[in-house]
Scaffold this motif. Structure first.
Motif, PDB file in Angstrom:
ATOM      1  N   LEU A  35     -12.467  -1.867  -1.939  1.00  0.00           N
ATOM      2  CA  LEU A  35     -11.545  -2.816  -1.325  1.00  0.00           C
ATOM      3  C   LEU A  35     -12.217  -3.451  -0.111  1.00  0.00           C
ATOM      4  N   GLU A  36     -11.749  -4.644   0.249  1.00  0.00           N
ATOM      5  CA  GLU A  36     -12.355  -5.319   1.394  1.00  0.00           C
ATOM      6  C   GLU A  36     -12.254  -4.478   2.661  1.00  0.00           C
ATOM      7  N   THR A  37     -11.128  -3.801   2.852  1.00  0.00           N
ATOM      8  CA  THR A  37     -10.977  -2.975   4.054  1.00  0.00           C
ATOM      9  C   THR A  37     -12.011  -1.858   4.080  1.00  0.00           C
ATOM     10  N   LEU A  55      -3.559  -2.584   6.596  1.00  0.00           N
ATOM     11  CA  LEU A  55      -3.294  -2.756   5.173  1.00  0.00           C
ATOM     12  C   LEU A  55      -1.857  -2.336   4.886  1.00  0.00           C
ATOM     13  N   LYS A  78      -4.728 -11.459   3.568  1.00  0.00           N
ATOM     14  CA  LYS A  78      -5.594 -11.430   2.397  1.00  0.00           C
ATOM     15  C   LYS A  78      -5.037 -10.456   1.365  1.00  0.00           C
ATOM     16  N   SER A  80      -5.557  -7.615  -1.326  1.00  0.00           N
ATOM     17  CA  SER A  80      -6.541  -6.533  -1.387  1.00  0.00           C
ATOM     18  C   SER A  80      -6.532  -5.949  -2.794  1.00  0.00           C
ATOM     19  N   SER A  81      -7.654  -6.191  -3.510  1.00  0.00           N
ATOM     20  CA  SER A  81      -7.740  -5.725  -4.897  1.00  0.00           C
ATOM     21  C   SER A  81      -9.202  -5.538  -5.275  1.00  0.00           C
ATOM     22  N   LYS A  87     -11.422 -14.063  -3.011  1.00  0.00           N
ATOM     23  CA  LYS A  87      -9.989 -14.252  -2.772  1.00  0.00           C
ATOM     24  C   LYS A  87      -9.623 -15.694  -2.466  1.00  0.00           C
ATOM     25  N   TYR A 122      -1.962  -5.710   0.828  1.00  0.00           N
ATOM     26  CA  TYR A 122      -2.273  -6.958   1.518  1.00  0.00           C
ATOM     27  C   TYR A 122      -2.712  -6.590   2.932  1.00  0.00           C
ATOM     28  N   SER A 123      -3.818  -7.190   3.368  1.00  0.00           N
ATOM     29  CA  SER A 123      -4.330  -6.851   4.697  1.00  0.00           C
ATOM     30  C   SER A 123      -3.984  -7.951   5.689  1.00  0.00           C
ATOM     31  N   ASN A 125      -5.066  -9.439   9.164  1.00  0.00           N
ATOM     32  CA  ASN A 125      -6.312  -9.428   9.913  1.00  0.00           C
ATOM     33  C   ASN A 125      -6.223 -10.291  11.162  1.00  0.00           C
ATOM     34  N   ASP A 254     -15.497 -10.797   6.181  1.00  0.00           N
ATOM     35  CA  ASP A 254     -15.199 -10.401   4.804  1.00  0.00           C
ATOM     36  C   ASP A 254     -16.365  -9.562   4.308  1.00  0.00           C
TER      37      ASP A 254
END
Length: 758
Positions: A35-37, A55, A78, A80-81, A87, A122-123, A125, A254
């Motif tokens: 995941l991006e996080t 998140l 964003k 998150s997947s 994205k 969903y994050s 930010n 990102d």
């Protein structure tokens, strides 16, 4: 913004343990990407700043998030997947006012949009203000390549990434580095000359620095260490885009991380010492010799012509006692001794059985497999895999097994080994007599090798090795082995593709060779960045396989040939001008034609015209006066001696120019159509002979060996003057047919950069 920490610091773990735990959990969940996080956490651990972020699972949870910790008046939302990699392309990024209502509404909209997709949440930010112009957004990435292992790249990011992917100028827009060639000097050299560097570090029309050069170097060196310890078993690809300079340092907005396959490629063992048996065999067996002039028979006759001892040259052929004075045996098992080299010039279908016979009886220390069809078609992959497996088993024995060259090759020619398996009839390809050139020509293509050898007819390479599809021995193996030969000064390589990780092996060998003051030249064929369109990130598209090869080869000090003519000219210059590196970029030039002097001045490239010393000017003035040219010729550089100067005067003018203390290298041009110079081959309608010692060619050939500075001759005229050019070439003088070509190739050979890139 979250403060950067070293990997594992906040967890009290070793960095690899910390990363491994994250990757293991992602794999257990069936993810191919973090995941991006999670990717941002890796970026933070590598020393980069990241936005403050939270998140949430859904819009209901978004309502409970306190927004006061987020700076400013905006929030970046964003999706998150692990399945949605880009994205912004699918509406998965939104910038909204910093209010609970606006955030919740935006999350609801994304829930609707991605209702049928695998979404982890969903994050929210922190919005990080930054300059969106060129230089304000970077792409920092690393990826695994089959040829070279891990590579790290730094280039323009954000909206400029796609532009570069379509219009990439290799070596100008993107810095590309390898852990195999890591040093602070190489890191700085990779950044030097890039379009992005002055935009980042200042110096472009007084623009202030966004980032210090030391910061960039430290960042790249950190990523190189991370790539070396994590790829490919943990990480296949890691991309930060954009990475933005801010007042608080570099911040990753990102991050995309693709998981590795958990396997480190094993390097096969090859007994490289047995390459000596291949290149300098004491005994040879040839299989596939017929009574007619087939490849096997040509190989046999070429071996004898090279002076190989016929008593140590065996023919594997049933029903015959001897061919061309060489003893015949019915099969490989009947060889009276273990030969150093067995050449199998037989059908591809016969190869597996023949190799098995060699291995079972331990009959040869090295093999050359001539035929094609091995590993080149889908139907042959199985037999090739079995052949490699058999070789590996033989290498576990006390004998150690043979080394194998090919298949689909012409084999090799070795002057010290009196060996020639190139199945080209002698009248079709003749080599000059006398001492060999200190040149190894390594080519994946046999046709390329013999075509270049034919065109470089004045050179007699010490080795010509065609290695075909590299079933066993690779171009990296050959460069590694031959790099230890003190007789070799120039290594010219034509490569269509590297075996897995052999590109890195080749690079390491090339770097050692160039560090010793010798020359490696590369022509890399197959320049399409195959597979870039299917890559999950932009990193592969802006730094495809060909760009990676070019940049890493440059970092290793390799001369890169952009075309076939470049390959020939660079090889010729490297051989002819070895030991004559210029002390600087000051050029001295002369010609007997005004247009050629103008062409030289117009095509200086990195060179600048030397200012002649007073003594040089005096000597040239006296020479011109002696030939009654003082009234029509001014002394300047380039020097136009006009079509009136004769052979002796031409030699003296060239000598004076080259002896000037301010001249580092020279170009001596000659438009040979003037009646004052002896430039034609002997003929019935004139009395000229360009091969006479007193001709301008004879004089320039002598001058070349009496001077120590590098210089090249130019013979700008048509076919009647080919004998003059050939006469100069055969005596070691580098010859070009136009002045602009001479200057372009001298610039590439010398490695001198334009002043703007110094």
């Amino acid at each position: 913004m979250a403060k950067a920490k070293n990997i594992g610091e906040e967890h009290g773990e070793h960095p690899e343990v910390w990363l491994g735990r994250i990757l293991q959990a992602a794999r257990a969940a069936g993810q191919t990407h973090l995941l991006e996080t999670e990717g941002l956490a890796v970026a933070r651990a590598l020393g980069l700043g990241i936005p403050y972020h939270v998140l949430v699972k859904d819009s209901r949870e978004a309502r409970t998030v306190p927004l006061s910790p987020f700076p400013g008046d905006r929030i970046v939302l964003k999706v998150s997947s692990p399945r949605i990699l880009h994205k912004s392309d699918v509406g998965g990024v939104a910038v909204v006012p910093k209010s609970t209502a606006a955030v919740r509404a935006a999350v609801r909209e994304m829930e609707r949009r991605f209702a049928r997709q695998d979404v982890a949440g969903y994050s929210l930010n922190e919005y990080v203000p930054h300059d969106p112009s060129l230089g304000g957004q970077l792409l920092l990435g690393m990826r695994w390549t089959d040829d070279f292992g891990p590579v790290v790249t730094l280039g323009p990011g954000g909206i400029y990434t796609e532009l570069l992917a379509a219009n990439l100028r290799p070596g100008r827009d993107v810095a590309i580095l390898s852990p195999a060639l890591t040093s602070p000097e190489r890191t700085e050299a990779a950044l030097a000359g890039k379009v992005l560097t002055p935009l980042l570090t200042g110096g472009l029309r007084g623009q202030p620095a966004r980032v210090k050069m030391e910061t960039l170097k430290e960042l790249l060196e950190t990523f190189l260490r991370f790539a070396a310890c994590s790829m490919p078993h943990g990480v296949a690809e890691f991309e930060i885009n954009p990475l933005v300079p801010t007042a608080h340092g570099l911040v990753a907005l990102d991050a995309l991380l693709k998981l590795g396959d958990g396997e480190v490629p094993a390097a096969p063992h090859r007994p490289l010492g047995k390459i000596h048996n291949l290149l300098a065999p004491r005994s040879v067996a040839v299989m596939g010799v017929s009574d007619s002039m087939n490849p096997g028979r040509i190989i046999l006759q070429n071996m004898l012509r090279e002076g190989f001892d016929p008593s140590q040259l065996f023919v594997v052929k049933p029903g015959r006692e001897e061919i061309d004075g060489c003893r015949c045996v019915p099969d490989l098992a009947s060889l009276p001794e273990r030969v150093d080299l067995a050449v199998l010039a037989i059908d591809a279908g016969q190869i597996p059985a023949a190799v098995a016979e060699v291995l079972a009886g331990e009959k040869a220390e090295s093999l050359i497999l001539i035929p094609g069809g091995l590993g080149e078609t889908s139907g042959s992959n199985g037999s090739t895999a079995r052949l490699r497996a058999s070789l590996e088993r033989s290498r576990e024995s006390a004998w150690g097994g043979p080394v194998v060259n090919g298949g689909n090759c012409l084999g090799l020619r070795s002057v010290p080994g009196r060996t020639n398996t190139l199945f080209i009839p002698e009248p079709k390809l003749r080599f000059p007599e006398g001492a060999s050139a200190p040149l190894a020509l390594l080519s994946q293509s046999g046709a390329f090798a013999v075509a270049r050898a034919s065109r470089l007819a004045a050179l007699n390479p010490r080795y010509i090795i065609t290695f075909g599809n590299q079933i066993d021995l690779t171009v990296g193996d050959y460069l590694t082995y031959l790099g230890e030969d003190p007789e070799l000064q120039v290594f010219s390589c034509y490569v269509e593709g590297f075996r897995p990780l052999d590109g890195r092996r080749w690079l390491e060998a090339a770097a050692r060779i160039t560090a010793s003051g010798r020359t490696v030249i590369l022509y890399r064929a197959g320049r399409t960045p195959a597979g870039a369109g299917a890559a999950a990130s932009h990193t592969a598209s802006i730094a495809g396989d060909f760009a990676v090869t070019r940049e890493l080869a440059r970092a290793a000090g390799v001369l890169l040939a952009d075309g076939l003519a470049d390959f020939e000219d660079l090889t010729l210059l490297a051989c002819r001008l070895r030991g004559r590196k210029p002390a600087g970029n000051r050029l001295g030039a002369l010609s007997n034609a005004g247009f050629e002097c103008v062409a030289i001045a117009d095509n200086l490239g990195p060179f600048r015209l030397a200012r002649f010393a007073p003594e040089t000017r005096r000597r040239l003035t006296d020479l011109l006066a002696a030939h009654r040219l003082a009234a029509i010729v001014d002394v300047h550089n380039p020097l136009d001696v006009t079509p009136i100067l004769d052979d002796a005067g031409y030699e003296e003018a060239a000598r004076i120019v080259l002896e000037d203390p301010g001249v580092d290298l020279g170009v001596i041009g000659c438009v040979p159509l003037t009646g004052r110079l002896d430039t034609l081959a002997p003929g019935p309608d004139h009395g000229e002979d360009a091969t006479r010692p007193g001709s301008v060619a004879g004089r320039l050939a002598r001058l070349f060996h009496e001077t120590a500075k590098p210089w090249a001759a130019v013979v700008d005229a048509g076919a009647p003057y080919d004998p003059m050019a050939r006469f100069l070439e055969e005596r070691g003088v580098p010859v070009f047919r136009t002045a602009d070509r001479a200057l372009a190739m001298l610039a590439r050979w010398s490695g001198i950069k334009p002043a703007s890139m110094d």
